[in-house]
Design a protein around this motif. Structure first.
Motif, PDB file in Angstrom:
ATOM      1  N   ILE A   1       2.578   9.551  -9.214  1.00 28.09           N
ATOM      2  CA  ILE A   1       2.708   8.379  -8.322  1.00 28.09           C
ATOM      3  C   ILE A   1       2.357   7.092  -9.073  1.00 28.09           C
ATOM      4  O   ILE A   1       3.073   6.088  -8.991  1.00 28.09           O
ATOM      5  CB  ILE A   1       1.831   8.552  -7.050  1.00 28.09           C
TER       6      ILE A   1
ATOM      7  N   ASP B   1       0.878  -1.174   0.000  1.00 30.30           N
ATOM      8  CA  ASP B   1       0.000   0.000   0.000  1.00 30.30           C
ATOM      9  C   ASP B   1       0.914   1.222   0.000  1.00 30.30           C
ATOM     10  O   ASP B   1       1.616   1.477   0.984  1.00 30.30           O
ATOM     11  CB  ASP B   1      -0.898  -0.032   1.256  1.00 30.30           C
TER      12      ASP B   1
ATOM     13  N   ALA C   1       6.237   7.811  -2.412  1.00 24.96           N
ATOM     14  CA  ALA C   1       5.665   7.030  -3.517  1.00 24.96           C
ATOM     15  C   ALA C   1       6.086   7.566  -4.886  1.00 24.96           C
ATOM     16  O   ALA C   1       5.930   6.886  -5.897  1.00 24.96           O
ATOM     17  CB  ALA C   1       4.143   7.021  -3.405  1.00 24.96           C
TER      18      ALA C   1
ATOM     19  N   LYS D   1       3.320  10.094   9.713  1.00 27.99           N
ATOM     20  CA  LYS D   1       2.250   9.271   9.135  1.00 27.99           C
ATOM     21  C   LYS D   1       2.520   7.787   9.383  1.00 27.99           C
ATOM     22  O   LYS D   1       1.593   7.010   9.636  1.00 27.99           O
ATOM     23  CB  LYS D   1       2.125   9.532   7.634  1.00 27.99           C
TER      24      LYS D   1
HETATM   25  C1  SAM Z   1      -6.061   9.171   0.977  1.00 28.65           C
HETATM   26  S1  SAM Z   1      -4.806   9.103   2.151  1.00 28.65           S
HETATM   27  C2  SAM Z   1      -4.575   7.388   2.369  1.00 28.65           C
HETATM   28  C3  SAM Z   1      -5.617   6.730   3.227  1.00 28.65           C
HETATM   29  C4  SAM Z   1      -5.287   5.300   3.529  1.00 28.65           C
HETATM   30  N1  SAM Z   1      -5.072   4.527   2.333  1.00 28.65           N
HETATM   31  C5  SAM Z   1      -6.349   4.624   4.364  1.00 28.65           C
HETATM   32  O1  SAM Z   1      -7.154   3.872   3.852  1.00 28.65           O
HETATM   33  O2  SAM Z   1      -6.362   4.853   5.577  1.00 28.65           O
HETATM   34  C6  SAM Z   1      -3.406   9.528   1.219  1.00 28.65           C
HETATM   35  C7  SAM Z   1      -2.088   9.382   1.949  1.00 28.65           C
HETATM   36  O3  SAM Z   1      -1.049   9.650   1.004  1.00 28.65           O
HETATM   37  C8  SAM Z   1       0.045  10.137   1.717  1.00 28.65           C
HETATM   38  N2  SAM Z   1       0.998  10.739   0.759  1.00 28.65           N
HETATM   39  C9  SAM Z   1       0.942  11.939   0.156  1.00 28.65           C
HETATM   40  N3  SAM Z   1       1.991  12.083  -0.674  1.00 28.65           N
HETATM   41  C10 SAM Z   1       2.707  10.952  -0.588  1.00 28.65           C
HETATM   42  C11 SAM Z   1       3.914  10.511  -1.192  1.00 28.65           C
HETATM   43  N4  SAM Z   1       4.579  11.266  -2.064  1.00 28.65           N
HETATM   44  N5  SAM Z   1       4.389   9.290  -0.859  1.00 28.65           N
HETATM   45  C12 SAM Z   1       3.725   8.505   0.022  1.00 28.65           C
HETATM   46  N6  SAM Z   1       2.587   8.878   0.623  1.00 28.65           N
HETATM   47  C13 SAM Z   1       2.087  10.079   0.326  1.00 28.65           C
HETATM   48  C14 SAM Z   1      -0.556  11.093   2.704  1.00 28.65           C
HETATM   49  O4  SAM Z   1       0.318  11.290   3.783  1.00 28.65           O
HETATM   50  C15 SAM Z   1      -1.842  10.351   3.101  1.00 28.65           C
HETATM   51  O5  SAM Z   1      -1.631   9.626   4.276  1.00 28.65           O
END
Ligand code: SAM
Length: 436
Positions: free
Chosen positions: A367, A262, A316, A293
């Motif tokens: 991503i 994930d 990501a 996070k």
């Molecule tokens: C929609 S939320 C994910 C929710 C999670 N999948 C759940 O079901 O609980 C998106 C996540 O992407 C993360 N995020 C943003 N940019 C990112 C990056 N470049 N690499 C990894 N994670 C990233 C954010 O920190 C956030 O936690």
């Protein structure tokens, strides 16, 4: 201590944080509720109702204030604007608070915050509104403006949805976003039965527990005070998650022994759900951008008691070469504009802009261009967002499939609030071809 004043001061502080400092509403509210533990149930309910209600109805409230105030809300001092907004919310939506008390408390709060000179203005505007509220009419044209004021959704969002969906569908969505909804939770049937969790929730003081109409391990709960205070929550017996997110994992072909990555996992909802489905086998590698996070995911893993899942920090956008073609399933639940969850996160509507949406759509493409490489031949890629915007959803999937002919679309669904039994959410399940 005079309690009503204190409650209203806290409401002012929360709403200022949200509207001026752009702090997410649910965070600002839960911070206050957990800091002021001594507040009783009624006071906490009042603070929650007024802050959430004011945010929810803010465009309509500003429209009402602007009918009666020479200084328009956009030009007001932030403290005065918030005092008026939360007072108008009480006048319009809370019959149990007498109008005179609402006006007096607002004036008192303005003075206490150093706006002695504006207390007459606050008093005059509020007393006029209290007398003439019934005469306020919604703007009739254009349709987008009427819907924007009626449902307190920015006009550009309404226009965007009207260009994608029939008028009737848009109005149902907007109406759903205004209603109160119970909290959706997921329990792990491998750990506790439905009867047991229902009984434990009742013991915890949760007033209403209902079965979800589609998912056997989802429940709707309502009539509880503070979620973090429930023993069942502390023990990790359930996870707060909308049914749409559960349906995302439900749509995946998870089989025992699978290796799942994930890529944007925090706070861990889908990753934990996938790990539960593996029933003690396989592994879920839950990643997110920052240490903070990752900490949130680890906290939830700890509460869940699952041992086939771990968390780590990984951007990501940067390819982790060691992961290439190693995953049976890649979950790409990417950062998005969040317009599907406006019913619960009332303030997103005010902070999102069309420009930010474009940036997010570009980030999603960036991503996806990296993480699809982690999928094994024959494996599955899930792309999902909690938004309702073709540019971030259908258009991104079409773009990805065009670029990556080795993937085929297996399932695509845009869940719409008020139409489906869940929040707005988008799912695209894509299968990578077997190696030749
Ligand atoms: C929609 S939320 C994910 C929710 C999670 N999948 C759940 O079901 O609980 C998106 C996540 O992407 C993360 N995020 C943003 N940019 C990112 C990056 N470049 N690499 C990894 N994670 C990233 C954010 O920190 C956030 O936690």
């Amino acid at each position: 201590m005079n309690k009503p004043i204190e409650e209203r001061e806290l409401i002012l502080a929360i709403l200022l944080e949200v509207t001026r400092d752009k702090v997410p509403g649910h965070l600002a509210l839960s911070r206050v509720l957990s800091k002021y533990q001594y507040l009783d149930k009624r006071e906490r309910a009042f603070i929650t109702r007024v802050t959430e209600g004011t945010l929810e109805h803010m465009i309509e409230i500003d429209y009402i204030i602007d009918q009666f105030s020479k200084t328009k809300t956009a030009k007001m001092k932030p403290v005065i604007r918030i005092i008026l907004r939360s007072a108008v919310y009480q006048l319009k939506y809370m019959d149990q608070v007498p109008a005179s008390a609402v006006c007096n408390e607002a004036v008192r709060l303005a003075k206490k915050r150093g706006f002695q000179n504006l207390s007459g203005f606050v008093n005059g505007v509020l007393r006029t509104i209290a007398r003439q509220m019934d005469q306020v009419k919604l703007p009739e044209h254009p349709l987008s403006r009427r819907l924007s004021v009626q449902y307190s959704i920015p006009e550009w969002m309404v226009e965007m949805w009207l260009s994608s969906y029939p008028e009737e569908t848009v109005e149902k969505m907007l109406s759903f976003m205004m209603e109160e909804h119970p909290t959706c939770i997921r329990f792990d049937p491998g750990r506790i039965t439905k009867e047991e969790i229902k009984a434990r929730l009742k013991e915890d003081g949760v007033e209403k527990v209902e079965d979800h109409p589609v998912l056997p391990y989802a429940l709707w709960i309502s009539g509880y005070d503070y979620l973090g205070g429930l023993e069942t929550f502390e023990e990790g017996l359930f996870y707060v998650q909308d049914a749409s997110s559960m349906m995302a994992v439900e749509s995946l072909p998870v089989k025992k022994g699978d290796s799942i990555i994930d890529v944007c996992a925090a706070p861990g909802g889908k990753a934990l759900h996938a790990a539960e489905k593996l029933a003690g086998t396989g592994h879920v590698d839950a990643r997110d951008l920052t240490e903070y996070k990752v900490g949130l995911i680890e906290e939830n893993i700890g509460r869940s008691g699952l041992t086939n899942i771990s968390a780590r920090q990984q951007d990501a956008r940067v390819c982790d070469e060691a992961s290439v073609e190693t995953a049976d399933i890649v979950i790409a639940d990417l950062p998005c504009s969040g317009l599907g969850v406006l019913a619960t996160k009332k303030d997103i509507r005010y902070n999102m802009t069309p420009e930010t949406q474009k940036e997010l759509a570009a980030l999603q493409r960036e991503i996806l261009s990296v993480v699809h490489r982690y999928v094994k031949p024959g494996g599955t890629l899930l792309y999902s967002t909690c938004t309702i915007n073709r540019e971030e959803n259908e258009e991104n999937t079409a773009w990805f499939l065009e670029q990556h002919r080795e993937f085929a679309l297996i399932k695509e669904k845009q869940f719409l609030p008020g139409i489906d039994p869940c929040d707005g959410f988008y799912i695209a399940v894509m299968k990578k071809q077997e190696s030749k």
